[in-house]
Design an enzyme around this catalytic site. Structure first.
Site, PDB file in Angstrom:
ATOM      1  N   ASP A 153     -32.865  45.749 107.360  1.00  0.00           N
ATOM      2  CA  ASP A 153     -31.797  44.735 107.362  1.00  0.00           C
ATOM      3  C   ASP A 153     -32.417  43.362 107.143  1.00  0.00           C
ATOM      4  OD1 ASP A 153     -29.240  43.780 107.444  1.00  0.00           O
ATOM      5  OD2 ASP A 153     -28.829  44.372 109.506  1.00  0.00           O
ATOM      6  N   HIS A 295     -21.858  49.190 100.166  1.00  0.00           N
ATOM      7  CA  HIS A 295     -21.728  48.107 101.151  1.00  0.00           C
ATOM      8  C   HIS A 295     -22.222  46.759 100.612  1.00  0.00           C
ATOM      9  CE1 HIS A 295     -21.689  46.011 104.959  1.00  0.00           C
ATOM     10  NE2 HIS A 295     -23.003  45.890 104.987  1.00  0.00           N
TER      11      HIS A 295
END
Ligand code: N7H
Length: 448
Positions: A153, A295
């Site tokens: 991330d 996403h």
């Protein structure tokens, strides 16, 4: 600093007069300015303390000025239905809609976090009370920096024009006013002077159902020739995300992970879905590299929008909760034991919540057809193609009435096929909208 541990303490101001005086004297020197907290900041201090207030909190401090952000003013609970949340899943602390503010404390070790926390408790001496706490924790070993589904991330965040550090290759550069109030590019002109250089902090406690996610990938593994069953399961996950677990973008490496690329900040954002070098590739119809519903494409459509757009956030979340247990793995399901809840303590900064976090969730992630969404203030900023029936974001999207989601394009060999997802892998446990003020606002306005 690495800032691997983190505590978010949601507070209630019980004695405004006492708290304001502590805020202006002893708490103020502990606070890290917002500009040093943004993920790209050059020299983050070893321990970061951020304070932010909800509208109720500003009211409690006697602040009358209107920050001119309706979502902030009304609070996140009023926005829950719009975001697709089931408030029955909300943490009582957020559902009771009575949080005045939040302290975010980040450091390399939980001991330094706790030390800072007790310092604040000693200073405040009962003027505030803690109503809720979330302890974030980086994942262990090689998983450090990866969220609970296993993906790296913090790979892509916009950089602020003229601020912080020079942008990396492929990094989106936005006007600073997209993130900081009162700076160039802030779309709302009427702000109180003291709000300048503050930012709205959208906090969300997002539970991740990891065994269910992993089981879904295995049960729906793709059938790319030459890949093993487990590689085909990982391929599905990468196409849902738009990146491999290493962070490598599938737009650059569509069929297998490339950890060297994933870790290379000079290359891992150098893509925009268009493939100008390939004359036979039409990015408006061809999803062989990256599905429209992935996403990262849903939440940052890059060149899918013809011109630069304002719908950007800066993310700074951290995982919370323990690793998946053997028992959960064996049963393919998340434990209902609250102490085993895990997920992402999601943090997004922006100057306009309706244009930032709420737009990304409502109008892109939850939206089945990713097309002709006129972006509020510029009618010419349209998607270049009609991406009909793209389906919801397979990671964070919510279908109407929380029904099954049906992202298309996940199967590279049959791009019109939709894969039905009957369950949520991410469950919102609620949150709040806060305003993170500049140091001078704390000093000259909030504490006096
Ligand atoms: Fe997402 N994930 O780990 O699954 N996200 N996200 N996100 N997200 C991104 O680019 C994740 C959530 C954005 O610029 C990556 O840093 C999880 C919400 C945006 O290319 C990964 C949750 C919203 C980007 C994840 C979650 C967003 C992004 C790739 C919830 C906004 C950048 C790594 C539990 C409404 C896109 C990276 C770009 C990237 C994950 C939530 C937005 C791996 C687990 C709620 C804008």
């Amino acid at each position: 600093g690495l800032n691997l541990s983190n505590i978010q303490g949601d507070i209630l101001v019980d004695d405004p007069a006492a708290f304001k005086s502590q805020l202006g004297s002893e708490i103020l020197p502990l606070i890290t300015p917002i500009i040093q907290i943004l993920p790209d900041a050059p020299d983050p201090p070893a321990t970061i303390v951020n304070i932010a207030f909800s509208q109720k909190g500003l009211n409690a401090l006697g602040i009358q000025d209107n920050l001119n952000d309706a979502d902030f003013t009304n609070g996140q609970l009023s926005n829950a239905a719009f975001l697709g949340d089931q408030t029955s899943n909300w943490e009582p602390a957020f559902a009771s809609n009575n949080v005045h503010g939040v302290f975010l404390i980040e450091s390399d070790t939980i001991d330094s976090v706790n030390a800072k926390l007790s310092q604040i408790q000693t200073i405040s001496n009962g003027s505030i009370s803690e109503v809720y706490r979330i302890q974030g924790q980086a994942r262990p070993g090689d998983e450090q920096g990866h969220e609970h589904f296993g993906f790296l991330d913090g790979v892509s965040n916009p950089s602020l024009r003229g601020f912080v550090v020079p942008a990396l290759p492929g990094q989106t550069i936005v006007d600073p006013g997209i993130i900081l109030l009162g700076e160039e590019g802030d779309t709302v002109l009427e702000r109180p002077d003291w709000a300048k250089d503050g930012s709205f902090l959208a906090f969300r406690q997002l539970q991740q159902r990891v065994p269910e996610f992993n089981k879904f990938l295995v049960d729906n593994a793709l059938s790319e020739p030459g890949l093993s069953a487990s590689e085909n399961a990982q391929l599905l996950g990468a196409r849902m995300m738009g990146r491999w677990k290493s962070g490598a973008p599938i737009d650059l490496t569509p069929l297998k992970d490339d950890p060297v690329l994933g870790a290379d900040h000079n290359r891992n954002n150098v893509f925009n879905f268009t493939h100008p070098d390939d004359p036979n590739f039409d990015f408006k119809t061809n999803q062989s590299y990256c599905p429209f519903s992935a996403h990262i494409r849903k939440t940052n459509p890059r060149a899918d929008i013809a011109t630069s757009f304002k719908q950007h956030i800066i993310r700074g979340g951290i995982p919370y909760g323990p690793e998946v247990t053997d028992a959960e793995n064996a049963s393919n399901s998340s434990s209902t034991d609250p102490s085993l809840e895990r997920g992402l303590a999601f943090v997004a900064y922006q100057s306009n919540i309706e244009q930032g976090f709420a737009f990304l969730q409502h109008s892109w992630a939850n939206n089945n057809s990713f097309h002709i969404i006129l972006l509020s203030d510029a009618p010419n900023q349209q998607f270049i193609a009609n991406y009909n029936s793209v389906g919801e974001d397979p990671i964070i999207g919510v279908a109407p009435n929380d029904g099954p989601r049906s992202p298309a394009g996940l199967d590279p060999n049959n791009q019109t096929r939709t894969i039905t997802i009957n369950e949520d892998f991410v469950v919102s446990r609620g949150g709040e909208y806060f305003f993170s003020p500049s140091i001078s606002a704390i000093q000259n306005t909030l504490s006096v």
